[in-house]
Design an enzyme around this catalytic site. Structure first.
Site, PDB file in Angstrom:
ATOM      1  CG  HIS A  87     -83.320  11.279 -45.002  1.00 18.82           C
ATOM      2  ND1 HIS A  87     -83.726  12.570 -44.806  1.00 18.82           N
ATOM      3  CD2 HIS A  87     -82.717  10.910 -43.843  1.00 18.82           C
ATOM      4  CE1 HIS A  87     -83.380  12.974 -43.598  1.00 18.82           C
ATOM      5  NE2 HIS A  87     -82.776  11.985 -42.988  1.00 18.82           N
ATOM      6  CG  ASN A 160     -82.470  16.430 -40.748  1.00 15.52           C
ATOM      7  OD1 ASN A 160     -82.444  15.980 -41.888  1.00 15.52           O
ATOM      8  ND2 ASN A 160     -82.380  15.663 -39.685  1.00 15.52           N
TER       9      ASN A 160
HETATM   10 FE1  HDE Z   1     -78.567  10.819 -41.895  1.00 13.26          FE
HETATM   11  N1  HDE Z   1     -78.392   9.164 -43.059  1.00 13.26           N
HETATM   12  N2  HDE Z   1     -77.837   9.787 -40.318  1.00 13.26           N
HETATM   13  N3  HDE Z   1     -78.896  12.407 -40.636  1.00 13.26           N
HETATM   14  N4  HDE Z   1     -79.367  11.844 -43.389  1.00 13.26           N
HETATM   15  C1  HDE Z   1     -78.754   9.068 -44.354  1.00 13.26           C
HETATM   16  O1  HDE Z   1     -77.421   8.121 -46.013  1.00 13.26           O
HETATM   17  C2  HDE Z   1     -77.182   8.596 -40.399  1.00 13.26           C
HETATM   18  C3  HDE Z   1     -78.580  12.483 -39.320  1.00 13.26           C
HETATM   19  C4  HDE Z   1     -79.693  13.165 -43.405  1.00 13.26           C
HETATM   20  O2  HDE Z   1     -80.997  13.141 -49.630  1.00 13.26           O
HETATM   21  C5  HDE Z   1     -78.312   7.789 -44.989  1.00 13.26           C
HETATM   22  O3  HDE Z   1     -77.314   8.200 -48.252  1.00 13.26           O
HETATM   23  C6  HDE Z   1     -76.624   8.238 -39.120  1.00 13.26           C
HETATM   24  C7  HDE Z   1     -78.611  13.854 -38.869  1.00 13.26           C
HETATM   25  C8  HDE Z   1     -80.241  13.523 -44.690  1.00 13.26           C
HETATM   26  O4  HDE Z   1     -79.647  11.453 -49.954  1.00 13.26           O
HETATM   27  C9  HDE Z   1     -77.557   7.071 -43.863  1.00 13.26           C
HETATM   28  C10 HDE Z   1     -76.993   9.241 -38.269  1.00 13.26           C
HETATM   29  C11 HDE Z   1     -78.975  14.585 -39.959  1.00 13.26           C
HETATM   30  C12 HDE Z   1     -80.203  12.354 -45.448  1.00 13.26           C
HETATM   31  C13 HDE Z   1     -77.678   8.071 -42.723  1.00 13.26           C
HETATM   32  C14 HDE Z   1     -77.740  10.217 -39.022  1.00 13.26           C
HETATM   33  C15 HDE Z   1     -79.148  13.677 -41.055  1.00 13.26           C
HETATM   34  C16 HDE Z   1     -79.643  11.327 -44.615  1.00 13.26           C
HETATM   35  C17 HDE Z   1     -79.379   7.001 -45.657  1.00 13.26           C
HETATM   36  C18 HDE Z   1     -76.713   9.369 -36.783  1.00 13.26           C
HETATM   37  C19 HDE Z   1     -79.212  16.089 -40.036  1.00 13.26           C
HETATM   38  C20 HDE Z   1     -80.688  12.182 -46.865  1.00 13.26           C
HETATM   39  C21 HDE Z   1     -79.126   7.162 -47.147  1.00 13.26           C
HETATM   40  C22 HDE Z   1     -75.370   9.111 -36.405  1.00 13.26           C
HETATM   41  C23 HDE Z   1     -78.025  16.894 -39.829  1.00 13.26           C
HETATM   42  C24 HDE Z   1     -79.604  12.452 -47.855  1.00 13.26           C
HETATM   43  C25 HDE Z   1     -77.897   7.886 -47.242  1.00 13.26           C
HETATM   44  C26 HDE Z   1     -80.128  12.337 -49.259  1.00 13.26           C
HETATM   45  C27 HDE Z   1     -79.412  10.019 -45.042  1.00 13.26           C
HETATM   46  C28 HDE Z   1     -77.091   7.841 -41.544  1.00 13.26           C
HETATM   47  C29 HDE Z   1     -78.309  11.383 -38.435  1.00 13.26           C
HETATM   48  C30 HDE Z   1     -79.561  14.137 -42.352  1.00 13.26           C
HETATM   49  C31 HDE Z   1     -78.037   5.695 -43.484  1.00 13.26           C
HETATM   50  C32 HDE Z   1     -75.850   6.968 -38.834  1.00 13.26           C
HETATM   51  C33 HDE Z   1     -78.286  14.352 -37.458  1.00 13.26           C
HETATM   52  C34 HDE Z   1     -80.756  14.887 -45.105  1.00 13.26           C
HETATM   53  O5  HDE Z   1     -76.207   6.887 -44.187  1.00 13.26           O
END
Ligand code: HDE
Length: 707
Positions: A87, A160
């Site tokens: 993202h 999302n």
């Molecule tokens: Fe994320 N995700 N994600 N994700 N995600 C990040 O956090 C992660 C997942 C989502 O505009 C990171 O600050 C893991 C689902 C958005 O700043 C990180 C898993 C959904 C954004 C991270 C998921 C999301 C992130 C990278 C699986 C929808 C952007 C930078 C266990 C519900 C937020 C940060 C923004 C960002 C980890 C799965 C949505 C690496 C480990 C499911 C919208 O922490």
């Protein structure tokens, strides 16, 4: 594009003064305004010369002693911070949230129950795969993360635009992201999933089938960010004042309806305007067309947890709205652009673990891993544990505890006691005892009884039914787009065995017509026993199709008015007046940057040049009548404009003499080609067409037209 940035109705950056409440002002005190200020160093020393470094003679070497030069260059050298691992490419905006009445039945969260109040929000939309500088319109899932600055602390709904995810357990996230990201040997492709490692992984991991289907659908190529849905994906809990819990799935529904790009447009826009989505959001807000979403929840009583033939804890499944409808609980309006992209959009730090009393988690193993990951990633991205003190992350309610020191500590903590219990400072800050009454957070007391075990629940095992449900719920043109997307993506995969595995082991288990059509175009043979398989029937969920989300107006839709010298001024004015009355954007596009001279001899100002403002950036086109038919017919740019708009299934109005262009350009008349001498006779049909957004019936014909 007319931006009302400094008009009386809107303040700086389109800020709606009427909607500026106290709490957003609290966020504003961090603004650093340099107007009428002298240039200084970071130590406050006034700078008299910002053009020349200090040298030993006019042609001599630069002196070490030049602290002004050194400070400036040192700061510059460290301006970049690590981008988000996923993202990375995003755009943000401020706004407010208002709760609808009646939510106290389900939750005690103040921002959801206090109906008189506006809670400030900050939203960041993003793509998943590409780096910070990648294009906006790539095929990808969109992030839709909202920070609610509530009186009881920050609540982050990190959502999302697809309601399901690619994996079921967080332990697979690094594998999934490695496979999705550019390949390690070349760092290609940026912002795209059409490559071997992605398809290798997803074809080996069938739990991804449903989310991949969403990624291959039009959901992954939205026309703008104002018209996407948002989904919390996981099942959460809402808890009321009696500590009674219900399971919920969060939904954002855009008031603007859902709109998509056609694939050819998405690819062209990625080159012609890589900032297409962020520009659109900025311009809509700055011109007073504030995007709006309704927040809703699907509510499942605790006792119904096991009622479904899928597991509520499985993030690869939806609850079809036919089984549990969405109950609206509030609305959000985005009404202020950021002032400083880095300070706000880049430094904002979301975390699904930021909840307030009245909202709680479930045991979804994907959610559980997320609760760890987000804070952890900010430690390296934002350089230490004090990122909550950065203005955009700071709660608007007071916060006090005994956490101290660390990199980038901004607070001057007073008092001697930095521990609890203490007697030196009368034990302040103190716990909020009797949690419910004093507003303290109490975790929901879920009863857990199980073995420590590394195993997936059997209730997570069905990977294909919901993928089939999604595919079969699409309108025919949407199904065609999904087939086209699989063919496009798999055609970019170099290894034949990966393509075959995706078709034979995944698609054949989802829907045989889909599998057959993809296989035929890729030259893959489906064995007879697979063709003969009888796949279980599924219900059809109409709410999964774009067709279920039509707007009631054409606010902020963009109309190109093509005008040449000797165009009829009255027609241009009529279209402009109508567009303004509908709050739509109508740009007069001319063959060259300057104005054109109308048929009546008047000067028609230009909003842009046809060559520089291509049809792919507009929702609809009007070509103006006038005394200039031959000139227009011979104008390659204008005729290409019309052909391309036609090919991309847009409504086109051919005024007066320009009706002849339909025949001369060999277009086939359809409901989307409106020809008439007077604009007012077609304006109502034009409006309906723009609300419907595309003339899908034209799709097969338009593929034969070169553009
Ligand atoms: Fe994320 N995700 N994600 N994700 N995600 C990040 O956090 C992660 C997942 C989502 O505009 C990171 O600050 C893991 C689902 C958005 O700043 C990180 C898993 C959904 C954004 C991270 C998921 C999301 C992130 C990278 C699986 C929808 C952007 C930078 C266990 C519900 C937020 C940060 C923004 C960002 C980890 C799965 C949505 C690496 C480990 C499911 C919208 O922490």
């Amino acid at each position: 594009m007319k931006i009302k940035a400094n008009s009386p109705a809107t303040g700086k950056n389109g800020l709606d003064k009427q909607n500026t409440n106290k709490k957003s002002e609290q966020l504003d005190v961090y603004r650093s305004d340099s107007a009428e200020q002298t240039l200084t160093t970071n130590q406050g020393v006034k700078i008299s010369d910002n053009q020349n470094s200090l040298k030993a003679g006019v042609r001599g070497a630069t002196l070490m002693e030049d602290f002004i030069l050194r400070e400036k260059i040192t700061h510059f050298d460290h301006e970049r911070i690590p981008e988000r691992i996923v993202h990375a490419r995003g755009v943000g905006a401020h706004g407010f949230f208002e709760a609808y009445p009646g939510n106290e039945k389900w939750t005690k969260a103040g921002f959801l129950t206090n109906t008189g109040a506006q809670t400030p929000v900050f939203v960041r939309f993003s793509t998943v795969q590409g780096p910070r500088g990648s294009a906006d319109t790539v095929r990808d899932i969109r992030g839709f993360a909202t920070k609610f600055y509530t009186d009881e602390g920050n609540f982050d709904l990190v959502a999302n635009d697809a309601p399901v995810f690619f994996i079921q357990d967080g332990i697979k996230f690094p594998d999934f992201v490695h496979a999705l990201k550019p390949e390690p040997q070349t760092e290609i492709p940026s912002g795209a999933s059409a490559h071997d490692t992605f398809w290798d992984f997803v074809s080996l991991v069938p739990e991804s089938a449903h989310a991949v289907m969403w990624a291959m659908s039009d959901r992954a190529i939205p026309r703008n960010l104002r018209s996407i849905q948002g989904f919390g994906v996981h099942t959460f809990r809402l808890i009321n004042a009696e500590n009674k819990a219900v399971f919920v799935k969060f939904h954002w529904t855009p008031k603007q309806g859902l709109t998509q790009l056609v694939w050819d447009e998405a690819q062209k826009l990625a080159g012609k305007d890589p900032d297409f989505h962020r520009r659109d959001l900025y311009e809509a807000i700055a011109s007073g067309n504030y995007p709006e979403w309704e927040l809703g929840v699907q509510i499942v009583p605790e006792e119904d947890e096991m009622k479904f033939d899928f597991d509520l804890l499985d993030a690869t499944k939806i609850i079809p709205e036919e089984l549990v409808p969405v109950t609206p609980i509030g609305r959000m309006v985005l009404n202020r652009n950021v002032d400083y992209f880095f300070g706000e959009t880049e430094q904002v730090a979301f975390c699904p673990g930021h909840v307030v009393p009245g909202i709680d988690f479930t045991n979804d193993p994907l959610l559980q891993a997320r609760l760890f990951s987000y804070t952890d990633t900010q430690l390296s991205r934002l350089g230490g544990p004090n990122f909550h003190q950065i203005p955009i992350n700071k709660p608007v309610c007071p916060f006090h505890n005994n956490q101290r020191d660390g990199l980038h500590q901004r607070l001057i903590h007073t008092g001697q006691a930095n521990y609890e219990p203490n007697s030196i400072d009368d034990n302040w800050p103190a716990e909020a005892p009797g949690a419910t009454q004093a507003g303290g957070f109490e975790s929901y007391q879920e009863r857990i009884d199980g073995h420590k075990i590394r195993q997936r629940s059997e209730s997570f095992n069905d990977h294909f039914t919901h993928a089939r449900l999604f595919y079969q719920s699409q309108a025919p043109h949407e199904q065609k787009h999904i087939i086209d997307a699989y063919v496009f993506e798999l055609s970019k995969v170099q290894r034949q065995n990966i393509r075959e595995r995706e078709v034979l082991e995944v698609l054949c288990n989802i829907d045989l017509t889909l599998a057959q059509q993809v296989a035929d175009q890729l030259g893959i043979e489906i064995p007879a026993e697979k063709k003969a398989a009888k796949l279980p029937d599924v219900l059809i969920s109409k709410r999964l199709s774009f067709e279920a989300f039509k707007p009631a107006d054409i606010k902020a839709r963009k109309i190109a008015i093509l005008a040449h010298d000797k165009a009829n001024e009255a027609s241009i004015k009529a279209v402009q007046a109508w567009a303004e009355s509908e709050s739509a954007v109508a740009d007069v596009l001319t063959p060259r940057p300057g104005p054109v001279l109308s048929q009546q001899g008047t000067v028609i100002p230009s909003d842009g040049m046809q060559k520089a403002e291509p049809s792919i950036a507009y929702d609809a086109v009007v070509i103006v009548d006038g005394d200039n038919y031959e000139m227009v017919l011979k104008d390659g740019i204008a005729t290409h404009y019309l052909l391309e708009a036609y090919k991309h299934l847009k409504p086109i109005v051919f005024l007066g003499d320009k009706g002849q262009l339909i025949e001369d350009l060999k277009l086939i008349s359809d409901e989307g080609t409106l020809a008439n001498s007077q604009f007012d006779t077609v304006q109502d049909s034009f409006k309906t067409l723009i609300m419907n957004h595309r003339v899908w019936a034209r799709e097969l014909i338009s593929e034969t037209i070169p553009a």
